[in-house]
Design a protein around this motif. Structure first.
Motif, PDB file in Angstrom:
ATOM      1  N   TRP A 174     -67.941  49.449  62.565  1.00  0.00           N
ATOM      2  CA  TRP A 174     -68.178  49.878  61.361  1.00  0.00           C
ATOM      3  C   TRP A 174     -66.945  51.133  60.258  1.00  0.00           C
ATOM      4  O   TRP A 174     -65.972  51.292  60.939  1.00  0.00           O
ATOM      5  CB  TRP A 174     -68.872  51.478  61.304  1.00  0.00           C
ATOM      6  N   TRP A 175     -66.255  49.971  59.403  1.00  0.00           N
ATOM      7  CA  TRP A 175     -65.140  50.640  58.518  1.00  0.00           C
ATOM      8  C   TRP A 175     -65.547  50.464  57.307  1.00  0.00           C
ATOM      9  O   TRP A 175     -66.414  50.043  56.275  1.00  0.00           O
ATOM     10  CB  TRP A 175     -64.111  49.467  58.563  1.00  0.00           C
ATOM     11  N   ILE A 176     -64.649  51.486  56.832  1.00  0.00           N
ATOM     12  CA  ILE A 176     -64.815  51.744  55.658  1.00  0.00           C
ATOM     13  C   ILE A 176     -63.801  51.694  54.892  1.00  0.00           C
ATOM     14  O   ILE A 176     -62.425  52.358  55.220  1.00  0.00           O
ATOM     15  CB  ILE A 176     -65.616  53.570  55.233  1.00  0.00           C
TER      16      ILE A 176
ATOM     17  N   HIS B  97     -61.714  54.563  42.158  1.00  0.00           N
ATOM     18  CA  HIS B  97     -61.145  54.304  43.193  1.00  0.00           C
ATOM     19  C   HIS B  97     -61.816  56.366  44.213  1.00  0.00           C
ATOM     20  O   HIS B  97     -60.726  56.342  45.509  1.00  0.00           O
ATOM     21  CB  HIS B  97     -59.506  54.647  43.628  1.00  0.00           C
ATOM     22  N   ILE B  98     -63.207  56.433  43.881  1.00  0.00           N
ATOM     23  CA  ILE B  98     -63.341  57.452  44.415  1.00  0.00           C
ATOM     24  C   ILE B  98     -64.307  56.819  44.809  1.00  0.00           C
ATOM     25  O   ILE B  98     -65.480  56.217  44.643  1.00  0.00           O
ATOM     26  CB  ILE B  98     -64.249  58.550  43.738  1.00  0.00           C
ATOM     27  N   ASN B  99     -64.775  57.324  46.263  1.00  0.00           N
ATOM     28  CA  ASN B  99     -65.111  56.575  48.004  1.00  0.00           C
ATOM     29  C   ASN B  99     -65.596  57.608  48.707  1.00  0.00           C
ATOM     30  O   ASN B  99     -65.152  58.909  49.166  1.00  0.00           O
ATOM     31  CB  ASN B  99     -65.082  54.841  48.304  1.00  0.00           C
ATOM     32  N   ILE B 100     -67.202  57.654  49.253  1.00  0.00           N
ATOM     33  CA  ILE B 100     -67.717  58.493  50.077  1.00  0.00           C
ATOM     34  C   ILE B 100     -67.315  57.325  51.437  1.00  0.00           C
ATOM     35  O   ILE B 100     -67.322  56.489  52.214  1.00  0.00           O
ATOM     36  CB  ILE B 100     -69.323  58.936  49.337  1.00  0.00           C
ATOM     37  N   GLY B 101     -67.115  59.030  51.585  1.00  0.00           N
ATOM     38  CA  GLY B 101     -66.713  58.656  53.495  1.00  0.00           C
ATOM     39  C   GLY B 101     -67.779  58.543  54.412  1.00  0.00           C
ATOM     40  O   GLY B 101     -68.674  58.945  54.039  1.00  0.00           O
ATOM     41  N   PHE B 102     -66.728  58.588  56.115  1.00  0.00           N
ATOM     42  CA  PHE B 102     -68.678  59.442  57.184  1.00  0.00           C
ATOM     43  C   PHE B 102     -69.207  60.392  56.770  1.00  0.00           C
ATOM     44  O   PHE B 102     -68.631  62.185  56.166  1.00  0.00           O
ATOM     45  CB  PHE B 102     -68.062  58.921  58.209  1.00  0.00           C
ATOM     46  N   SER B 103     -70.238  59.996  56.852  1.00  0.00           N
ATOM     47  CA  SER B 103     -71.545  61.467  57.045  1.00  0.00           C
ATOM     48  C   SER B 103     -71.103  62.529  58.100  1.00  0.00           C
ATOM     49  O   SER B 103     -70.224  61.697  58.932  1.00  0.00           O
ATOM     50  CB  SER B 103     -72.587  61.003  56.526  1.00  0.00           C
ATOM     51  N   ASP B 104     -71.473  63.631  57.951  1.00  0.00           N
ATOM     52  CA  ASP B 104     -71.855  64.496  59.214  1.00  0.00           C
ATOM     53  C   ASP B 104     -72.404  63.865  60.100  1.00  0.00           C
ATOM     54  O   ASP B 104     -72.125  63.983  61.262  1.00  0.00           O
ATOM     55  CB  ASP B 104     -72.036  65.933  58.804  1.00  0.00           C
TER      56      ASP B 104
ATOM     57  N   ASN C 266     -59.979  62.597  50.708  1.00  0.00           N
ATOM     58  CA  ASN C 266     -61.021  62.221  50.161  1.00  0.00           C
ATOM     59  C   ASN C 266     -62.253  63.290  51.309  1.00  0.00           C
ATOM     60  O   ASN C 266     -62.461  62.846  52.176  1.00  0.00           O
ATOM     61  CB  ASN C 266     -61.921  61.127  49.304  1.00  0.00           C
ATOM     62  N   THR C 267     -63.383  63.561  51.324  1.00  0.00           N
ATOM     63  CA  THR C 267     -64.338  64.236  51.794  1.00  0.00           C
ATOM     64  C   THR C 267     -64.635  62.745  52.181  1.00  0.00           C
ATOM     65  O   THR C 267     -65.536  62.023  51.941  1.00  0.00           O
ATOM     66  CB  THR C 267     -65.428  64.469  50.159  1.00  0.00           C
ATOM     67  N   GLY C 268     -65.004  63.133  54.204  1.00  0.00           N
ATOM     68  CA  GLY C 268     -65.350  62.001  54.610  1.00  0.00           C
ATOM     69  C   GLY C 268     -63.776  61.338  55.140  1.00  0.00           C
ATOM     70  O   GLY C 268     -64.587  59.863  55.936  1.00  0.00           O
ATOM     71  N   PHE C 269     -63.523  61.696  55.264  1.00  0.00           N
ATOM     72  CA  PHE C 269     -62.523  60.136  55.555  1.00  0.00           C
ATOM     73  C   PHE C 269     -60.876  61.216  56.091  1.00  0.00           C
ATOM     74  O   PHE C 269     -60.232  60.933  56.424  1.00  0.00           O
ATOM     75  CB  PHE C 269     -61.131  59.752  54.379  1.00  0.00           C
ATOM     76  N   HIS C 270     -61.576  62.798  56.444  1.00  0.00           N
ATOM     77  CA  HIS C 270     -60.553  63.499  57.833  1.00  0.00           C
ATOM     78  C   HIS C 270     -60.414  63.349  58.890  1.00  0.00           C
ATOM     79  O   HIS C 270     -59.880  63.748  59.535  1.00  0.00           O
ATOM     80  CB  HIS C 270     -61.257  64.942  56.742  1.00  0.00           C
ATOM     81  N   SER C 271     -61.551  62.936  58.801  1.00  0.00           N
ATOM     82  CA  SER C 271     -61.241  62.341  60.809  1.00  0.00           C
ATOM     83  C   SER C 271     -61.974  60.556  61.329  1.00  0.00           C
ATOM     84  O   SER C 271     -62.797  60.153  60.495  1.00  0.00           O
ATOM     85  CB  SER C 271     -62.427  62.862  61.157  1.00  0.00           C
ATOM     86  N   PHE C 272     -60.865  60.318  61.829  1.00  0.00           N
ATOM     87  CA  PHE C 272     -61.401  59.271  62.139  1.00  0.00           C
ATOM     88  C   PHE C 272     -60.759  58.949  64.027  1.00  0.00           C
ATOM     89  O   PHE C 272     -59.765  59.620  63.928  1.00  0.00           O
ATOM     90  CB  PHE C 272     -60.615  58.391  60.964  1.00  0.00           C
ATOM     91  N   ARG C 273     -61.353  57.691  64.433  1.00  0.00           N
ATOM     92  CA  ARG C 273     -60.197  57.049  65.083  1.00  0.00           C
ATOM     93  C   ARG C 273     -58.802  55.917  65.223  1.00  0.00           C
ATOM     94  O   ARG C 273     -57.358  56.355  65.346  1.00  0.00           O
ATOM     95  CB  ARG C 273     -61.084  56.912  66.364  1.00  0.00           C
ATOM     96  N   TYR C 274     -59.805  55.190  64.006  1.00  0.00           N
ATOM     97  CA  TYR C 274     -59.133  53.710  63.678  1.00  0.00           C
ATOM     98  C   TYR C 274     -58.795  54.028  62.511  1.00  0.00           C
ATOM     99  O   TYR C 274     -59.021  54.482  61.258  1.00  0.00           O
ATOM    100  CB  TYR C 274     -59.570  52.442  63.895  1.00  0.00           C
ATOM    101  N   ILE C 275     -57.336  52.991  62.735  1.00  0.00           N
ATOM    102  CA  ILE C 275     -56.854  52.564  60.333  1.00  0.00           C
ATOM    103  C   ILE C 275     -56.164  51.589  60.929  1.00  0.00           C
ATOM    104  O   ILE C 275     -55.334  51.034  61.224  1.00  0.00           O
ATOM    105  CB  ILE C 275     -55.738  53.942  59.762  1.00  0.00           C
TER     106      ILE C 275
END
Length: 476
Positions: free
Chosen positions: A404-406, A12-19, A438-447
């Motif tokens: 685009w969803w993660i 359950h470790i996955n990489i989120g959105f890049s800078d 997790n890193t890369g998931f601190h910022s988003f508009r939609y959940i």
């Protein structure tokens, strides 16, 4: 919603959105705001006080590049001296005095005069202040669709008043636009062309051109279903709908609107260069959803679970030409469940009322939140009344743009507490602290909470959605 996921591991470790993706998406948000600047349209007839109040609100909101007041009353020469603004300059205001009362046409004529490529319109008797931010954000995310606001009963009625025929690329629906709406200037320009071509022998119906507008766009409008409110004093003066023969003309217009569209879509237009055809292509970015904005106009709660499978309702013009008329209004029995459990019930700040899917959900269905723009380190909560087992089997998906969803597969930043509601039903409070994601998931508009992993699920029930302003949580 697609199923684009990446870097998903068994632990359950996955990489989120890049800078790069974050900054690119933020820049795109800025570009959309600049591209889709708005002109606000106000129609004046007899209620000068209401118009002044509406202008002051629009100026205070600071959402509009300009305001056009179209005066439909030829007996009054309107000028800026009537405006008592709250320390605002009047440079952004234009007044157009019409030589005649052109009724519904006025809003489209005014929009064609706009310096911006999109227009906001609301009748002067509706209070749009508690959903305006959401309406604008919703429009900019999907600008090629008509966006509007209505109440739950009318929303359900408009679902019934939809038309699909894939053989001729018919996919349209109805919406009133007076409670607040946003549409492209080019749509207003094209609509005026259509009126002159297709209603040249029905001049009396041009006055009711709102009935034709949404149908002739040949796309399902995006509508917020809300508790709408009249402004104080808005009952002064007679309304257009109270005039003689209005209901008769409304019925005639509703029938004629779909007949003209259906005929032209069916007609072979390839050899007729002088014929202005209706659009066959849908340019929408998102599927049709049921949606409501929060009481504080901070976010939109939405779902693709409709109370009616509108695209499966058969349509034949010979039998169904009166579908969009008052002869085809929903009964209270049919609309009762929807009104009691629409998306509005998840954002009314009352955990005793809940949005309910109304049936077992199917694979690919979801409920979601649009926070209106990309946010960082959000703290928000859900109160659910479906089982915690069902909730744990939903995929949590995050997106910067809604396309685009993660999938967020970790549990970091998510806590769950059980509680009993006042009606003694088991509820769960789920707190999402994206500072701990997790890193890369601190910022988003939609959940979104998606049933993509399941084939058979029970009913979904969401009773409250709330942004928590304080990082220290003392009560839930």
């Amino acid at each position: 919603m697609n199923n684009n996921t990446r870097y998903n591991y068994d632990n359950h470790i996955n990489i989120g959105f890049s800078d790069f993706e974050f900054f690119q998406s933020k820049q795109h948000e800025i570009e959309l705001e600049q591209k889709y600047d708005l002109t606000a349209i106000i129609i004046h007839w007899e209620r000068s006080t209401s118009v002044v109040r509406a202008v002051n609100y629009l100026l205070d909101s600071n959402f509009f590049k300009e305001i056009i007041i179209w005066n439909n009353n030829p007996n009054i020469n309107l000028n800026k001296t009537i405006l008592k603004t709250n320390n605002h300059a009047l440079d952004s205001i234009r007044i157009i005095n019409s030589k005649e009362n052109i009724k519904d046409q006025a809003k489209y004529r005014a929009c064609t005069e706009a310096k911006t490529i999109a227009c906001f319109y609301a009748d002067d008797d509706w209070d749009t202040s508690f959903y305006l931010k959401s309406l604008i954000a919703d429009f900019r995310s999907d600008p090629y669709v008509l966006h509007s606001v209505t109440d739950p009963y009318t929303f359900y009625t408009n679902l019934i008043w939809t038309y699909f025929d894939n053989k001729i690329d018919l996919h349209t629906g109805f919406s009133w636009i007076g409670c607040g709406s946003i549409f492209l200037r080019e749509y207003a320009q094209r609509h005026l062309q259509y009126l002159q071509i297709y209603l040249k022998n029905n001049q009396k119906l041009i006055y009711l051109s709102d009935i034709f507008f949404s149908i002739w766009l040949n796309d399902i409008p995006s509508q917020l279903n809300m508790n709408i409110h009249n402004l104080p004093g808005s009952n002064v003066g007679g309304s257009f709908s109270s005039t003689s023969k209005f209901l008769e003309y409304q019925h005639e217009s509703s029938v004629l609107a779909i007949r003209i569209l259906e005929h032209n879509l069916r007609r072979n237009q390839s050899n007729n260069t002088h014929h202005i055809g209706f659009s066959r292509k849908q340019n929408r970015r998102f599927p049709y959803c049921v949606k409501s904005s929060s009481l504080k106009d901070e976010f939109i709660f939405f779902t693709n679970i409709l109370p009616i499978d509108i695209d499966r309702i058969p349509f034949n013009i010979s039998n169904d030409f009166e579908r969009g008329t008052r002869k085809n209004l929903p009964t209270r029995a049919n609309v009762g469940f929807f009104s009691s459990h629409t998306t509005l019930r998840a954002v009314d700040n009352d955990p005793k009322t809940c949005w309910r899917s109304g049936r077992n959900v199917r694979q690919g269905e979801f409920f979601a939140i649009d926070f209106l723009y990309i946010r960082t380190n959000l703290l928000f909560s859900l109160i659910i009344e479906h089982t915690i087992e069902l909730q744990k089997n939903l995929d949590v998906k995050l997106s910067l743009d809604g396309l685009w969803w993660i999938t967020y597969r970790a549990l970091k930043g998510i806590t769950i507490h059980s509680q009993n509601s006042t009606s003694n039903k088991q509820q769960y409070v789920i707190i999402f602290d994206s500072t701990k994601f997790n890193t890369g998931f601190h910022s988003f508009r939609y959940i979104a909470f998606n049933t993509s992993r399941m084939t058979s699920l029970n009913e979904l029930k969401v009773c409250d959605v709330k942004i928590i302003t304080n990082t220290t949580i003392t009560t839930l």
